[in-house]
Design a protein around this motif. Sequence first.
Motif, PDB file in Angstrom:
ATOM      1  N   GLY A 137       0.494  -4.598  12.501  1.00  0.00           N
ATOM      2  CA  GLY A 137      -0.825  -5.186  12.618  1.00  0.00           C
ATOM      3  C   GLY A 137      -0.947  -6.128  13.800  1.00  0.00           C
ATOM      4  O   GLY A 137      -0.090  -6.147  14.693  1.00  0.00           O
ATOM      5  N   THR A 138      -1.989  -6.921  13.781  1.00  0.00           N
ATOM      6  CA  THR A 138      -2.232  -7.858  14.874  1.00  0.00           C
ATOM      7  C   THR A 138      -2.279  -9.299  14.381  1.00  0.00           C
ATOM      8  O   THR A 138      -2.628 -10.197  15.115  1.00  0.00           O
ATOM      9  N   CYS A 139      -1.894  -9.486  13.129  1.00  0.00           N
ATOM     10  CA  CYS A 139      -1.900 -10.837  12.561  1.00  0.00           C
ATOM     11  C   CYS A 139      -0.476 -11.389  12.559  1.00  0.00           C
ATOM     12  O   CYS A 139       0.450 -10.736  13.029  1.00  0.00           O
ATOM     13  N   THR A 140      -0.323 -12.568  11.987  1.00  0.00           N
ATOM     14  CA  THR A 140       1.025 -13.141  11.887  1.00  0.00           C
ATOM     15  C   THR A 140       1.775 -12.481  10.723  1.00  0.00           C
ATOM     16  O   THR A 140       1.160 -11.993   9.776  1.00  0.00           O
TER      17      THR A 140
ATOM     18  N   PHE B 277       8.003  -7.225   4.087  1.00  0.00           N
ATOM     19  CA  PHE B 277       7.070  -7.542   5.171  1.00  0.00           C
ATOM     20  C   PHE B 277       5.860  -8.240   4.568  1.00  0.00           C
ATOM     21  O   PHE B 277       5.218  -7.700   3.661  1.00  0.00           O
ATOM     22  N   ILE B 278       5.564  -9.437   5.070  1.00  0.00           N
ATOM     23  CA  ILE B 278       4.387 -10.178   4.623  1.00  0.00           C
ATOM     24  C   ILE B 278       3.449 -10.327   5.804  1.00  0.00           C
ATOM     25  O   ILE B 278       3.809 -10.920   6.819  1.00  0.00           O
ATOM     26  N   LEU B 279       2.268  -9.766   5.658  1.00  0.00           N
ATOM     27  CA  LEU B 279       1.254  -9.801   6.706  1.00  0.00           C
ATOM     28  C   LEU B 279       0.192 -10.828   6.340  1.00  0.00           C
ATOM     29  O   LEU B 279      -0.346 -10.784   5.229  1.00  0.00           O
ATOM     30  N   ARG B 280      -0.092 -11.720   7.264  1.00  0.00           N
ATOM     31  CA  ARG B 280      -1.075 -12.768   6.998  1.00  0.00           C
ATOM     32  C   ARG B 280      -2.187 -12.685   8.031  1.00  0.00           C
ATOM     33  O   ARG B 280      -1.954 -12.899   9.212  1.00  0.00           O
ATOM     34  N   CYS B 281      -3.383 -12.379   7.533  1.00  0.00           N
ATOM     35  CA  CYS B 281      -4.556 -12.308   8.400  1.00  0.00           C
ATOM     36  C   CYS B 281      -5.576 -13.330   7.915  1.00  0.00           C
ATOM     37  O   CYS B 281      -5.640 -13.624   6.713  1.00  0.00           O
ATOM     38  N   PRO B 282      -6.379 -13.840   8.823  1.00  0.00           N
ATOM     39  CA  PRO B 282      -7.382 -14.843   8.424  1.00  0.00           C
ATOM     40  C   PRO B 282      -8.351 -14.286   7.390  1.00  0.00           C
ATOM     41  O   PRO B 282      -8.739 -13.114   7.448  1.00  0.00           O
TER      42      PRO B 282
ATOM     43  N   VAL C  43      -8.186 -13.286   4.429  1.00  0.00           N
ATOM     44  CA  VAL C  43      -7.793 -12.324   3.394  1.00  0.00           C
ATOM     45  C   VAL C  43      -6.462 -12.733   2.790  1.00  0.00           C
ATOM     46  O   VAL C  43      -5.706 -13.497   3.399  1.00  0.00           O
ATOM     47  N   ASP C  44      -6.181 -12.235   1.592  1.00  0.00           N
ATOM     48  CA  ASP C  44      -4.911 -12.533   0.951  1.00  0.00           C
ATOM     49  C   ASP C  44      -3.759 -11.906   1.736  1.00  0.00           C
ATOM     50  O   ASP C  44      -3.908 -10.842   2.333  1.00  0.00           O
ATOM     51  N   ALA C  45      -2.620 -12.567   1.706  1.00  0.00           N
ATOM     52  CA  ALA C  45      -1.439 -12.016   2.350  1.00  0.00           C
ATOM     53  C   ALA C  45      -1.040 -10.708   1.669  1.00  0.00           C
ATOM     54  O   ALA C  45      -1.200 -10.549   0.458  1.00  0.00           O
ATOM     55  N   GLN C  46      -0.556  -9.771   2.469  1.00  0.00           N
ATOM     56  CA  GLN C  46      -0.104  -8.477   1.947  1.00  0.00           C
ATOM     57  C   GLN C  46       1.411  -8.406   2.034  1.00  0.00           C
ATOM     58  O   GLN C  46       1.983  -8.670   3.088  1.00  0.00           O
ATOM     59  N   THR C  47       2.047  -8.043   0.930  1.00  0.00           N
ATOM     60  CA  THR C  47       3.508  -7.940   0.876  1.00  0.00           C
ATOM     61  C   THR C  47       3.922  -6.497   0.625  1.00  0.00           C
ATOM     62  O   THR C  47       3.394  -5.856  -0.287  1.00  0.00           O
ATOM     63  N   SER C  48       4.853  -6.015   1.428  1.00  0.00           N
ATOM     64  CA  SER C  48       5.390  -4.664   1.261  1.00  0.00           C
ATOM     65  C   SER C  48       6.905  -4.747   1.131  1.00  0.00           C
ATOM     66  O   SER C  48       7.531  -5.649   1.719  1.00  0.00           O
ATOM     67  N   TRP C  49       7.473  -3.782   0.405  1.00  0.00           N
ATOM     68  CA  TRP C  49       8.920  -3.704   0.226  1.00  0.00           C
ATOM     69  C   TRP C  49       9.411  -2.308   0.605  1.00  0.00           C
ATOM     70  O   TRP C  49       8.738  -1.306   0.341  1.00  0.00           O
ATOM     71  N   GLY C  50      10.604  -2.280   1.168  1.00  0.00           N
ATOM     72  CA  GLY C  50      11.256  -1.013   1.404  1.00  0.00           C
ATOM     73  C   GLY C  50      11.916  -0.514   0.127  1.00  0.00           C
ATOM     74  O   GLY C  50      11.938  -1.204  -0.893  1.00  0.00           O
ATOM     75  N   GLN C  51      12.477   0.706   0.203  1.00  0.00           N
ATOM     76  CA  GLN C  51      13.058   1.336  -0.979  1.00  0.00           C
ATOM     77  C   GLN C  51      14.473   0.846  -1.262  1.00  0.00           C
ATOM     78  O   GLN C  51      15.015   1.071  -2.338  1.00  0.00           O
ATOM     79  N   GLY C  52      15.076   0.172  -0.292  1.00  0.00           N
ATOM     80  CA  GLY C  52      16.423  -0.346  -0.472  1.00  0.00           C
ATOM     81  C   GLY C  52      17.478   0.581   0.110  1.00  0.00           C
ATOM     82  O   GLY C  52      17.300   1.799   0.153  1.00  0.00           O
ATOM     83  N   THR C  53      18.564  -0.013   0.553  1.00  0.00           N
ATOM     84  CA  THR C  53      19.702   0.757   1.057  1.00  0.00           C
ATOM     85  C   THR C  53      20.978   0.056   0.589  1.00  0.00           C
ATOM     86  O   THR C  53      21.067  -1.168   0.612  1.00  0.00           O
ATOM     87  N   GLN C  54      21.943   0.852   0.141  1.00  0.00           N
ATOM     88  CA  GLN C  54      23.149   0.289  -0.471  1.00  0.00           C
ATOM     89  C   GLN C  54      24.191  -0.046   0.584  1.00  0.00           C
ATOM     90  O   GLN C  54      24.480   0.759   1.480  1.00  0.00           O
TER      91      GLN C  54
END
Length: 120
Positions: free
Chosen positions: A28-31, A97-102, A104-115
């Motif tokens: 994105g283009t936000c912090t 990954f936490i995306l913060r845009c003016p 709007v609520d912050a958006q949090t994403s998670w990967g599937q994990g790797t061992q």
Amino acid sequence: QVQLVESGGGSVQAGGSLRLSCAASTVGTCTYTWSWYRQAPGNEREFVSAIDHADMTTYADSVKGRFTTFQDHDKNILYLQMNNLKPEDTAQYYCSFILRCPYVDAQTSWGQGTQVTVSS
């Protein structure tokens, strides 16, 4: 929602190295803050490292001096270079990954994990 795909886990002997990758569909283009967490069986998920849009980094005390997190801004990939691995580093590793845009609520994403498995 940002999609995250991790890779690079595996098995290594103590003292060895591994590099994890986490590819994002977009940053994105936000912090933002891009982090690594890990979870060993029977334990809670714990913070490992983080990097933000300005390449400021933070690390858990347990990995300082051994792990390095960095990002490729052109390819939208987060890396975790892990050196001098110890058996206690054995865990499932996740990127977040936490995306913060003016305005709007912050958006949090998670990967599937790797061992990551480190043998003594």
